[in-house]
Structures are given as structure tokens and as C-alpha cells.
Design a protein around this motif. Structure first.
Motif, PDB file in Angstrom:
ATOM      1  N   PRO A 132       0.791  -1.236   0.000  1.00 28.06           N
ATOM      2  CA  PRO A 132       0.000   0.000   0.000  1.00 28.06           C
ATOM      3  C   PRO A 132       0.822   1.285   0.000  1.00 28.06           C
ATOM      4  N   TYR A 133       2.106   1.214   0.293  1.00 31.71           N
ATOM      5  CA  TYR A 133       2.903   2.435   0.367  1.00 31.71           C
ATOM      6  C   TYR A 133       3.969   2.538  -0.729  1.00 31.71           C
ATOM      7  N   THR A 134       3.748   1.847  -1.828  1.00 35.93           N
ATOM      8  CA  THR A 134       4.640   1.962  -2.987  1.00 35.93           C
ATOM      9  C   THR A 134       3.816   2.137  -4.257  1.00 35.93           C
ATOM     10  N   THR A 135       4.168   3.130  -5.038  1.00 40.04           N
ATOM     11  CA  THR A 135       3.600   3.309  -6.372  1.00 40.04           C
ATOM     12  C   THR A 135       4.760   3.274  -7.362  1.00 40.04           C
ATOM     13  N   SER A 136       4.737   2.320  -8.273  1.00 39.41           N
ATOM     14  CA  SER A 136       5.891   2.081  -9.136  1.00 39.41           C
ATOM     15  C   SER A 136       5.775   2.805 -10.475  1.00 39.41           C
ATOM     16  N   ILE A 194      13.634   9.855 -18.897  1.00 36.86           N
ATOM     17  CA  ILE A 194      12.208   9.768 -19.235  1.00 36.86           C
ATOM     18  C   ILE A 194      11.556   8.734 -18.344  1.00 36.86           C
ATOM     19  N   GLU A 195      10.632   9.165 -17.484  1.00 36.32           N
ATOM     20  CA  GLU A 195       9.962   8.279 -16.535  1.00 36.32           C
ATOM     21  C   GLU A 195       8.483   8.152 -16.897  1.00 36.32           C
ATOM     22  N   PHE A 196       8.027   6.926 -17.135  1.00 37.17           N
ATOM     23  CA  PHE A 196       6.612   6.656 -17.373  1.00 37.17           C
ATOM     24  C   PHE A 196       5.942   6.431 -16.023  1.00 37.17           C
ATOM     25  N   PHE A 197       5.086   7.370 -15.621  1.00 29.55           N
ATOM     26  CA  PHE A 197       4.520   7.311 -14.284  1.00 29.55           C
ATOM     27  C   PHE A 197       3.148   6.650 -14.265  1.00 29.55           C
ATOM     28  N   ASP A 198       2.797   6.133 -13.119  1.00 28.45           N
ATOM     29  CA  ASP A 198       1.474   5.569 -12.877  1.00 28.45           C
ATOM     30  C   ASP A 198       0.604   6.558 -12.108  1.00 28.45           C
ATOM     31  N   CYS A 199       1.229   7.332 -11.231  1.00 26.56           N
ATOM     32  CA  CYS A 199       0.508   8.302 -10.400  1.00 26.56           C
ATOM     33  C   CYS A 199       0.905   9.706 -10.832  1.00 26.56           C
ATOM     34  N   ILE A 200      -0.014  10.428 -11.454  1.00 26.80           N
ATOM     35  CA  ILE A 200       0.321  11.750 -11.970  1.00 26.80           C
ATOM     36  C   ILE A 200       0.644  12.732 -10.845  1.00 26.80           C
ATOM     37  N   GLY A 201      -0.018  12.621  -9.713  1.00 34.67           N
ATOM     38  CA  GLY A 201       0.279  13.521  -8.597  1.00 34.67           C
ATOM     39  C   GLY A 201       1.710  13.369  -8.119  1.00 34.67           C
ATOM     40  N   GLY A 202       2.141  12.123  -7.969  1.00 33.37           N
ATOM     41  CA  GLY A 202       3.512  11.882  -7.541  1.00 33.37           C
ATOM     42  C   GLY A 202       4.519  12.378  -8.553  1.00 33.37           C
ATOM     43  N   ALA A 203       4.221  12.181  -9.835  1.00 34.10           N
ATOM     44  CA  ALA A 203       5.146  12.626 -10.878  1.00 34.10           C
ATOM     45  C   ALA A 203       5.258  14.146 -10.905  1.00 34.10           C
ATOM     46  N   MET A 204       4.122  14.840 -10.752  1.00 35.97           N
ATOM     47  CA  MET A 204       4.150  16.295 -10.752  1.00 35.97           C
ATOM     48  C   MET A 204       4.868  16.833  -9.519  1.00 35.97           C
ATOM     49  N   TRP A 205       4.696  16.149  -8.397  1.00 31.95           N
ATOM     50  CA  TRP A 205       5.407  16.529  -7.163  1.00 31.95           C
ATOM     51  C   TRP A 205       6.911  16.417  -7.382  1.00 31.95           C
ATOM     52  N   GLY A 235       8.043  10.875   2.444  1.00 38.36           N
ATOM     53  CA  GLY A 235       7.475  10.285   1.244  1.00 38.36           C
ATOM     54  C   GLY A 235       8.377  10.441   0.037  1.00 38.36           C
ATOM     55  N   GLY A 236       9.179  11.501   0.014  1.00 32.23           N
ATOM     56  CA  GLY A 236      10.138  11.681  -1.062  1.00 32.23           C
ATOM     57  C   GLY A 236      11.202  10.607  -1.054  1.00 32.23           C
ATOM     58  N   GLY A 237      11.540  10.112   0.121  1.00 29.54           N
ATOM     59  CA  GLY A 237      12.492   9.011   0.229  1.00 29.54           C
ATOM     60  C   GLY A 237      11.902   7.709  -0.260  1.00 29.54           C
ATOM     61  N   VAL A 238      10.615   7.506   0.007  1.00 24.51           N
ATOM     62  CA  VAL A 238       9.939   6.312  -0.506  1.00 24.51           C
ATOM     63  C   VAL A 238       9.951   6.327  -2.030  1.00 24.51           C
ATOM     64  N   GLY A 239       9.675   7.507  -2.609  1.00 26.10           N
ATOM     65  CA  GLY A 239       9.711   7.625  -4.059  1.00 26.10           C
ATOM     66  C   GLY A 239      11.091   7.343  -4.607  1.00 26.10           C
ATOM     67  N   ALA A 240      12.120   7.837  -3.909  1.00 26.04           N
ATOM     68  CA  ALA A 240      13.487   7.627  -4.367  1.00 26.04           C
ATOM     69  C   ALA A 240      13.892   6.167  -4.272  1.00 26.04           C
ATOM     70  N   ALA A 241      13.567   5.534  -3.162  1.00 25.01           N
ATOM     71  CA  ALA A 241      14.102   4.206  -2.882  1.00 25.01           C
ATOM     72  C   ALA A 241      13.246   3.067  -3.418  1.00 25.01           C
ATOM     73  N   CYS A 242      11.941   3.256  -3.518  1.00 26.14           N
ATOM     74  CA  CYS A 242      11.046   2.141  -3.822  1.00 26.14           C
ATOM     75  C   CYS A 242      10.361   2.231  -5.184  1.00 26.14           C
ATOM     76  N   ALA A 243      10.059   3.424  -5.649  1.00 28.00           N
ATOM     77  CA  ALA A 243       9.151   3.565  -6.786  1.00 28.00           C
ATOM     78  C   ALA A 243       9.776   3.192  -8.120  1.00 28.00           C
ATOM     79  N   ARG A 244      11.096   3.326  -8.251  1.00 25.32           N
ATOM     80  CA  ARG A 244      11.717   3.205  -9.563  1.00 25.32           C
ATOM     81  C   ARG A 244      12.520   1.922  -9.772  1.00 25.32           C
ATOM     82  N   SER A 245      12.848   1.240  -8.720  1.00 26.91           N
ATOM     83  CA  SER A 245      13.800   0.133  -8.810  1.00 26.91           C
ATOM     84  C   SER A 245      13.346  -0.996  -9.716  1.00 26.91           C
ATOM     85  N   ASN A 246      12.043  -1.235  -9.793  1.00 30.85           N
ATOM     86  CA  ASN A 246      11.525  -2.374 -10.565  1.00 30.85           C
ATOM     87  C   ASN A 246      10.953  -1.973 -11.924  1.00 30.85           C
ATOM     88  N   ALA A 247      11.198  -0.735 -12.342  1.00 25.56           N
ATOM     89  CA  ALA A 247      10.660  -0.274 -13.625  1.00 25.56           C
ATOM     90  C   ALA A 247      11.341  -0.999 -14.783  1.00 25.56           C
TER      91      ALA A 247
END
Length: 297
Positions: A7-11, A29-40, A102-114
Motif C-alpha cells: 500500500p505504500y509503494t507506487t511504481s 524519461i519516466e513513465f509514471f502511474d501516479c500523476i500527482g507523484g510525478a508532478m510533485w 514520502g520523497g524518500g519512498v519515491g526515491a528508494a522504492c518507486a523506480r527500482s523495478n521499472a
């Protein structure tokens, strides 16, 4: 919540790094799933000294980066996350992100499995922690494929054919990034709307991509005047004057022959090659691309 596995990771779905060997620049170039997170991220990462520009294009966030390593003075709310290192070593690009909370979660978790990430390393993240992560990706080249004149008055549509071919040729080596419809001057011999197309890729195999795209275009085109042009390079801006010329009025084959650019190849030389080349410099410049420049509305 019982059905949400994490529940606390958006990839991010896909990430690509396009490099410019001449200037050392990198476009991330990052293909995002969550537009709010990408804009942030786009808002805050822009403060990083290594980030020279940010753009949201469709479902991607794009960062123009310069190589280097910096220490970021993070501050909650004001500057909570950024990009702290960009490396290009051989055929790999490394990007280091750092963030707090939350910025650390984005850095550490969101991109690793892309898709597109070769490997990664990350710190424990969550809560109030400051965490960083590095991802490594292939150093890819930008390939812009221009297409025009594939239909007839009875059947076909160039923009749909180009898009469907681009999806078909995408693989691990070649990532399909964008599709741009470019309004050209409505010449008398147009089918109806007179548009060219440009499909953008990030690839490690420009020759293979070009060959596969050409084969499918030849198989499915309905016209004897199909044009296909390929630009392999970081920035197609040198083709901009020709593109503007084709948007403003009728252009001859002799005009096309005046272009001398080592990054450009005419692959299919039907009359549509003029529109194919003209479309290339308008890639992802959607407002300009769609404007009718002949002054008649």
C-alpha cells in the motif's frame, strides 16, 4: 486494504535514459502511474543543480540532466527530494535520487523495478527517514521516425498506422516514447488533412529498429508515395527550418535534397518523405505541431 499487496509503494512502469555524447547531457524519461507523484517530483527535482529542465509529456515526466554529483540541502516542504548524481560510464547511465519522508519512498522504492532498469540499490525508506537510491539503465539513443503518405482517399490513416507499427516494434532494446501528429501545409494533392507523423524511441539498436519499422510500413501502407525518414540524435533542432517551411507552404523534392545532416536518413523516398522529414523537429511539441500556419484558420 487487504487486497493491496504494497500500500505504500507506487511504481514507475518504464524508465529510459537518452544520452548526448557531444554535450554529455542526459534526458531521463519516466513513465509514471501516479500523476500527482510525478508532478510533485517534477516540481521539487527542478531545484537540483543537476536538473536543467523538466517537462511533462503525456504519461511521462522528462528531466534534462547534466553529469555530476552534488550534495542537496533537503528541507521538508521546501526542498524534500531531488537528483544528487548523474553518471555515464560506458554503455550505462546511473541516476541517484534522494528524499525525505514520502520523497524518500519515491526515491528508494518507486523506480527500482521499472522496465528499463538494469539494477538498483536503495536505502530503507518510510516515515521521516532520508533515503537515497541509485538506478542504472542502458545509455540509449533517441531515434525519431517520420512517416507521411500511407493512405488513399478510400482507406487508411497515417497516424494510426504509425502508432500501431511503433507499438509492434517496441522491445527491450527499443522503448516507444511518443507519437506526434504534425499539421502540414494543405497541398493540393493531399489525401484530406495533410499531416505527417513522428514516432520517438529510446533505443540501443537504431539499425534494427529502423529495419523492423520499415518492413512493417512497406507491408501495410496503401500508398505508392509513402515517405519514411529517420533521425538518430539527441536534438532534431537543425531540421526545424525545413519543418517550418513545410508547415507554411508547398515544398519541392529539390528543397528536401538541400538538407545535409549526418543524423538524417531518407528510408522510403516517396513524395511523403517531405512531410516525414518536416514532422521530425516537432516531436512532442504538440501545440506548435498541430497549428495550421497558412493563415486561413
Amino acid at each position: 486494504m487487504a487486497n493491496i499487496s504494497d500500500p505504500y509503494t507506487t511504481s514507475y512502469a518504464k524508465i529510459a535514459a537518452v544520452t548526448d555524447p557531444d554535450t554529455g547531457q542526459v534526458e531521463l524519461i519516466e513513465f509514471f502511474d501516479c500523476i500527482g507523484g510525478a508532478m510533485w517530483c517534477g516540481h521539487h527535482y527542478a531545484q537540483s543543480p543537476l536538473v536543467t529542465s523538466t517537462r511533462a509529456i503525456g504519461s511521462t515526466m522528462r528531466y534534462l540532466l547534466k553529469k555530476g554529483k552534488v550534495t542537496l540541502d533537503l528541507e521538508g516542504s521546501r526542498f524534500p527530494a531531488g537528483i544528487s548524481e548523474v553518471t555515464v560510464a560506458g554503455d550505462e547511465v546511473g541516476i541517484t535520487y534522494i528524499g525525505m519522508g514520502g520523497g524518500g519512498v519515491g526515491a528508494a522504492c518507486a523506480r527500482s523495478n521499472a522496465d528499463g532498469v538494469i539494477r538498483s540499490r536503495s536505502d530503507p525508506a518510510g516515515g521521516g527517514k532520508v533515503a537515497s537510491a541509485t538506478i542504472w539503465m542502458p545509455a540509449r539513443q533517441r531515434v525519431l521516425i517520420g512517416v507521411d503518405d500511407t493512405d488513399t482517399p478510400e482507406a487508411g490513416a497515417t497516424w494510426t498506422l504509425a502508432h500501431n507499427i511503433a507499438k509492434e516494434v517496441e522491445d527491450q532494446e527499443s522503448m516507444y516514447l511518443s507519437h506526434t501528429i504534425v499539421q502540414l501545409f494543405p497541398v493540393p494533392f493531399r489525401t484530406k488533412n495533410c499531416v505527417g507523423l513522428v514516432c520517438e524511441f529510446a533505443t540501443t539498436d537504431p539499425a534494427g529498429l529502423t529495419s523492423r519499422f520499415k518492413a512493417l510500413l512497406e507491408e501495410y501502407t496503401l500508398s505508392d508515395e509513402t515517405g519514411m525518414a529517420v533521425f538518430i540524435g539527441f536534438d532534431p533542432a537543425p531540421l526545424r527550418p525545413f519543418g517550418e517551411q513545410v508547415k507554411r507552404g508547398q515544398v519541392s523534392w529539390d528543397d528536401l535534397q538541400q538538407i545535409k545532416d549526418e543524423h538524417l536518413e531518407i528510408v522510403l523516398s516517396g513524395r511523403g518523405a517531405i512531410g516525414a522529414v518536416a514532422a521530425i523537429p516537432f516531436s512532442t511539441r504538440y501545440e506548435e505541431a498541430l497549428e495550421l500556419w497558412n493563415g486561413k484558420g
